[in-house]
Write a protein that holds these residues in place. Structure first.
Motif, PDB file in Angstrom:
ATOM      1  N   ALA A   1      -0.212   3.308   0.966  1.00  0.00           N
ATOM      2  CA  ALA A   1       1.720   3.390   1.236  1.00  0.00           C
ATOM      3  C   ALA A   1       2.117   2.473   2.292  1.00  0.00           C
ATOM      4  O   ALA A   1       3.332   1.467   1.961  1.00  0.00           O
ATOM      5  CB  ALA A   1       1.951   4.609   2.411  1.00  0.00           C
ATOM      6  N   ARG A   2       1.843   1.442   2.803  1.00  0.00           N
ATOM      7  CA  ARG A   2       1.706   0.424   2.789  1.00  0.00           C
ATOM      8  C   ARG A   2       2.390  -0.497   2.564  1.00  0.00           C
ATOM      9  O   ARG A   2       2.951  -1.639   2.005  1.00  0.00           O
ATOM     10  CB  ARG A   2       0.953   0.448   4.951  1.00  0.00           C
ATOM     11  CG  ARG A   2       1.381  -1.060   5.243  1.00  0.00           C
ATOM     12  CD  ARG A   2       2.601  -1.013   6.101  1.00  0.00           C
ATOM     13  NE  ARG A   2       3.243  -2.535   7.103  1.00  0.00           N
ATOM     14  CZ  ARG A   2       4.447  -2.690   6.258  1.00  0.00           C
ATOM     15  NH1 ARG A   2       4.656  -2.343   5.108  1.00  0.00           N
ATOM     16  NH2 ARG A   2       4.593  -3.541   7.429  1.00  0.00           N
ATOM     17  N   SER A   3       0.997  -0.903   1.687  1.00  0.00           N
ATOM     18  CA  SER A   3       1.041  -2.172   0.465  1.00  0.00           C
ATOM     19  C   SER A   3       2.652  -1.709  -0.161  1.00  0.00           C
ATOM     20  O   SER A   3       2.723  -2.387  -0.669  1.00  0.00           O
ATOM     21  CB  SER A   3       0.289  -2.308  -0.676  1.00  0.00           C
ATOM     22  OG  SER A   3      -0.822  -2.135   0.535  1.00  0.00           O
ATOM     23  N   ARG A   4       2.613  -0.428  -0.702  1.00  0.00           N
ATOM     24  CA  ARG A   4       3.944  -0.120  -1.803  1.00  0.00           C
ATOM     25  C   ARG A   4       4.843  -0.359  -1.354  1.00  0.00           C
ATOM     26  O   ARG A   4       6.184  -0.890  -1.713  1.00  0.00           O
ATOM     27  CB  ARG A   4       4.063   1.357  -1.893  1.00  0.00           C
ATOM     28  CG  ARG A   4       3.252   1.642  -2.828  1.00  0.00           C
ATOM     29  CD  ARG A   4       2.796   3.356  -3.317  1.00  0.00           C
ATOM     30  NE  ARG A   4       1.903   3.462  -4.149  1.00  0.00           N
ATOM     31  CZ  ARG A   4       1.494   4.115  -5.509  1.00  0.00           C
ATOM     32  NH1 ARG A   4       2.899   4.445  -5.763  1.00  0.00           N
ATOM     33  NH2 ARG A   4       0.909   4.804  -6.249  1.00  0.00           N
ATOM     34  N   GLU A   5       4.913  -0.237   0.432  1.00  0.00           N
ATOM     35  CA  GLU A   5       6.498  -0.772   1.688  1.00  0.00           C
ATOM     36  C   GLU A   5       5.827  -2.851   0.559  1.00  0.00           C
ATOM     37  O   GLU A   5       7.676  -3.118   0.998  1.00  0.00           O
ATOM     38  CB  GLU A   5       6.284  -0.535   2.695  1.00  0.00           C
ATOM     39  CG  GLU A   5       6.315   1.493   2.945  1.00  0.00           C
ATOM     40  CD  GLU A   5       5.795   1.444   4.278  1.00  0.00           C
ATOM     41  OE1 GLU A   5       5.261   0.713   5.149  1.00  0.00           O
ATOM     42  OE2 GLU A   5       6.351   2.445   4.739  1.00  0.00           O
ATOM     43  N   ARG A   6       5.512  -3.384   1.363  1.00  0.00           N
ATOM     44  CA  ARG A   6       5.372  -4.146   1.037  1.00  0.00           C
ATOM     45  C   ARG A   6       6.042  -4.718  -0.615  1.00  0.00           C
ATOM     46  O   ARG A   6       6.595  -5.721  -0.839  1.00  0.00           O
ATOM     47  CB  ARG A   6       3.991  -4.902   1.153  1.00  0.00           C
ATOM     48  CG  ARG A   6       3.604  -5.283   3.131  1.00  0.00           C
ATOM     49  CD  ARG A   6       2.326  -5.604   3.148  1.00  0.00           C
ATOM     50  NE  ARG A   6       1.436  -5.582   4.208  1.00  0.00           N
ATOM     51  CZ  ARG A   6       1.509  -6.662   5.635  1.00  0.00           C
ATOM     52  NH1 ARG A   6       2.353  -7.251   4.783  1.00  0.00           N
ATOM     53  NH2 ARG A   6       1.529  -5.800   6.750  1.00  0.00           N
ATOM     54  N   LEU A   7       5.319  -3.801  -1.272  1.00  0.00           N
ATOM     55  CA  LEU A   7       5.790  -4.647  -2.924  1.00  0.00           C
ATOM     56  C   LEU A   7       7.849  -4.585  -2.600  1.00  0.00           C
ATOM     57  O   LEU A   7       8.076  -4.757  -3.036  1.00  0.00           O
ATOM     58  CB  LEU A   7       5.305  -3.885  -3.723  1.00  0.00           C
ATOM     59  CG  LEU A   7       5.882  -3.543  -4.948  1.00  0.00           C
ATOM     60  CD1 LEU A   7       5.517  -5.163  -5.975  1.00  0.00           C
ATOM     61  CD2 LEU A   7       4.919  -2.230  -5.747  1.00  0.00           C
ATOM     62  N   ALA A   8       7.963  -3.321  -2.560  1.00  0.00           N
ATOM     63  CA  ALA A   8       9.058  -2.806  -2.369  1.00  0.00           C
ATOM     64  C   ALA A   8      10.010  -3.882  -1.592  1.00  0.00           C
ATOM     65  O   ALA A   8      11.364  -4.307  -2.085  1.00  0.00           O
ATOM     66  CB  ALA A   8       9.411  -1.463  -1.720  1.00  0.00           C
TER      67      ALA A   8
END
Length: 209
Positions: free
Chosen positions: A159-166
């Motif tokens: 989840a945290r890495s998906r936020e970074r991607l976004a």
């Protein structure tokens, strides 16, 4: 990271017909993507999203129709992360920045943004799937290319890495870049346009999406 300024031409797809394995996946498909826009190609396996992304990147030849997109402006991320197991994260990113003609001075900032700084001297072969994907996304960010084509970019990310991607996508689009991602799940990108390929023009017979 210091934002670059991109001024790409709009991507225009007109009356496109694509096949995979001798079966139609898209036919009569048209699309326009403007500078500063993020587009999500949404659909399950067989909907044609990967084939379309590869066609945009010049890796698949359409049977008919037109794609107006300069391949020299494209950075492509497929299912494979394209990392040498024996290279460190830092060495790999330096190599890709040099190959793309990107700005190596942004290396440290990109690694911080993608939570890779503490992995800089780890060899890529020892990374987890999520860490490899973050490294691959960092090489795209270092490419200095205005158009990013991303195939299932969030698949192994937490989840945290998906936020970074976004956040990375938002940053690129704010600088005038274009991002097109193929996925079978909602990426949750604020302001992104979604093209659901399940409702796109197709012919009978599913290909490999």
């Amino acid at each position: 990271m210091t934002p670059a300024a991109f001024h790409p031409e709009p991507i225009i797809v007109s009356d496109l017909r694509l096949e995979r394995g001798g079966k139609a996946v898209l036919t009569g498909f048209s699309l326009t993507v403007e500078p500063g826009e993020a587009l999500v190609l949404l659909g399950p396996n067989g909907s044609g999203k990967t084939t379309l992304l590869r066609a945009l990147g010049g890796l698949v030849r359409p049977l008919s129709g037109e794609i107006r997109l300069d391949p020299q402006t494209v950075a492509f991320l497929g299912h494979a992360d394209a990392l040498k197991p024996s290279e460190t994260v830092e060495q790999s990113l330096q190599f890709w920045a040099g190959l793309y003609g990107g700005d190596a001075s942004q290396l440290d900032a990109v690694m911080v943004r993608m939570a890779l700084a503490h992995l800089a001297r780890r060899t890529c072969g020892t990374l987890s799937a999520g860490q490899k994907r973050r490294t691959a996304l960092a090489r795209i960010a270092l490419s200095n290319r205005s158009v990013w084509l991303l195939d299932e970019p969030a698949a192994p990310l937490d989840a945290r890495s998906r936020e970074r991607l976004a956040a990375l996508v938002k940053f690129h689009c704010a600088a005038g870049g274009i991002v097109i991602a193929a996925t079978h799940v909602d990426l949750g990108w604020e302001g992104a346009r979604v093209e659901d390929l399940r409702t796109a023009p197709t012919k009978t017979g599913a290909g490999v999406g």
